[in-house]
Design a protein around this motif. Structure first.
Motif, short mmCIF file in Angstrom:
data_model
loop_
_atom_site.label_atom_id
_atom_site.label_comp_id
_atom_site.label_asym_id
_atom_site.label_seq_id
_atom_site.Cartn_x
_atom_site.Cartn_y
_atom_site.Cartn_z
N VAL A 1 0.84 -1.20 0.00
CA VAL A 1 0.00 0.00 0.00
C VAL A 1 0.88 1.25 0.00
O VAL A 1 0.60 2.21 -0.72
N GLU A 2 1.96 1.23 0.77
CA GLU A 2 2.88 2.37 0.79
C GLU A 2 3.51 2.59 -0.58
O GLU A 2 3.70 3.73 -1.01
N ASP A 3 3.83 1.51 -1.28
CA ASP A 3 4.39 1.63 -2.64
C ASP A 3 3.39 2.30 -3.57
O ASP A 3 3.75 3.16 -4.38
N VAL A 4 2.13 1.91 -3.48
CA VAL A 4 1.09 2.49 -4.32
C VAL A 4 0.89 3.97 -3.96
O VAL A 4 0.75 4.82 -4.84
N GLU A 5 0.92 4.27 -2.67
CA GLU A 5 0.80 5.67 -2.24
C GLU A 5 1.96 6.50 -2.77
O GLU A 5 1.78 7.64 -3.21
N ARG A 6 3.15 5.94 -2.79
CA ARG A 6 4.33 6.64 -3.31
C ARG A 6 4.17 6.91 -4.81
O ARG A 6 4.50 7.99 -5.29
N LEU A 7 3.65 5.95 -5.55
CA LEU A 7 3.40 6.16 -6.98
C LEU A 7 2.45 7.34 -7.18
O LEU A 7 2.63 8.15 -8.08
N HIS A 8 1.44 7.42 -6.32
CA HIS A 8 0.49 8.53 -6.41
C HIS A 8 1.16 9.85 -6.05
O HIS A 8 0.99 10.85 -6.77
N GLN A 9 1.93 9.86 -4.98
CA GLN A 9 2.61 11.09 -4.56
C GLN A 9 3.58 11.59 -5.63
O GLN A 9 3.76 12.79 -5.80
N GLU A 10 4.21 10.67 -6.33
CA GLU A 10 5.16 11.04 -7.38
C GLU A 10 4.46 11.39 -8.69
O GLU A 10 5.12 11.72 -9.68
N GLY A 11 3.13 11.31 -8.71
CA GLY A 11 2.37 11.68 -9.90
C GLY A 11 2.36 10.62 -11.00
O GLY A 11 1.98 10.91 -12.13
N LEU A 12 2.79 9.41 -10.68
CA LEU A 12 2.81 8.35 -11.69
C LEU A 12 1.44 7.72 -11.90
O LEU A 12 1.17 7.16 -12.96
N ILE A 13 0.60 7.78 -10.87
CA ILE A 13 -0.79 7.34 -10.99
C ILE A 13 -1.66 8.39 -10.30
O ILE A 13 -1.20 9.10 -9.41
N ASP A 14 -2.92 8.47 -10.73
CA ASP A 14 -3.81 9.43 -10.08
C ASP A 14 -4.54 8.75 -8.92
O ASP A 14 -4.36 7.55 -8.66
N GLY A 15 -5.35 9.52 -8.22
CA GLY A 15 -6.06 8.99 -7.05
C GLY A 15 -7.00 7.86 -7.38
O GLY A 15 -7.15 6.91 -6.61
N ASP A 16 -7.66 7.96 -8.54
CA ASP A 16 -8.57 6.88 -8.95
C ASP A 16 -7.80 5.58 -9.18
O ASP A 16 -8.24 4.50 -8.77
N ASP A 17 -6.65 5.69 -9.85
CA ASP A 17 -5.83 4.50 -10.09
C ASP A 17 -5.32 3.92 -8.77
O ASP A 17 -5.30 2.70 -8.59
N GLN A 18 -4.92 4.79 -7.86
CA GLN A 18 -4.45 4.33 -6.55
C GLN A 18 -5.56 3.54 -5.86
O GLN A 18 -5.32 2.43 -5.37
N ASN A 19 -6.76 4.08 -5.83
CA ASN A 19 -7.89 3.39 -5.19
C ASN A 19 -8.22 2.08 -5.90
O ASN A 19 -8.53 1.08 -5.27
N THR A 20 -8.14 2.09 -7.23
CA THR A 20 -8.42 0.88 -8.00
C THR A 20 -7.43 -0.22 -7.64
O THR A 20 -7.83 -1.38 -7.43
N LEU A 21 -6.15 0.12 -7.58
CA LEU A 21 -5.13 -0.89 -7.26
C LEU A 21 -5.31 -1.43 -5.84
O LEU A 21 -5.25 -2.65 -5.62
N ILE A 22 -5.54 -0.56 -4.89
CA ILE A 22 -5.70 -1.00 -3.50
C ILE A 22 -6.95 -1.86 -3.36
O ILE A 22 -6.92 -2.92 -2.73
N ARG A 23 -8.05 -1.45 -3.99
CA ARG A 23 -9.29 -2.23 -3.93
C ARG A 23 -9.10 -3.59 -4.59
O ARG A 23 -9.57 -4.61 -4.08
N HIS A 24 -8.40 -3.62 -5.72
CA HIS A 24 -8.17 -4.88 -6.43
C HIS A 24 -7.39 -5.87 -5.54
O HIS A 24 -7.78 -7.04 -5.44
N VAL A 25 -6.33 -5.40 -4.91
CA VAL A 25 -5.53 -6.30 -4.07
C VAL A 25 -6.36 -6.80 -2.89
O VAL A 25 -6.31 -7.99 -2.54
#
Length: 94
Positions: free
Chosen positions: A6-30
């Motif tokens: 989850v921290e890795d996904v949050e870091r991707l979002h913070q770095e602008g590599l994914i948006d908030g929707d993508d972050q939520n999608t990945l976390i929900r999927h896992v």
């Protein structure tokens, strides 16, 4: 859920590599995958034990290996579809 992931996904979002929707999608999927696996295991373990008794260890092990392959392929396909649906991936392919 694995907090490090989850921290890795949050870091991707913070770095602008994914948006908030993508972050939520990945976390929900896992989380959905984890829950689904737990439900599958709750069904597999009793059947595996029954197969050992009925068909023997070797046959039960073969069934278990086939079941594991099936689950892995199914989960891999689901994950591939989720990743392919991310806005970042869709935008890169345009």
């Amino acid at each position: 859920m694995n907090r490090g992931w989850v921290e890795d996904v949050e870091r991707l979002h913070q770095e602008g590599l994914i948006d908030g929707d993508d972050q939520n999608t990945l976390i929900r999927h896992v989380e959905d995958q984890r829950r689904s696996l737990q439900e599958e295991l709750a069904l597999i373990v009793p059947e595996y034990k029954e197969r050992i008794t009925r068909d023997g260890q070797s046959s039960a092990d073969e069934w278990l290996a086939a079941k594991a392959r099936e689950l892995g392929e199914r989960d891999g396909d689901k994950t591939r579809r989720v990743v392919d649906s991310l806005s970042t991936v869709e935008n890169q392919s345009s």
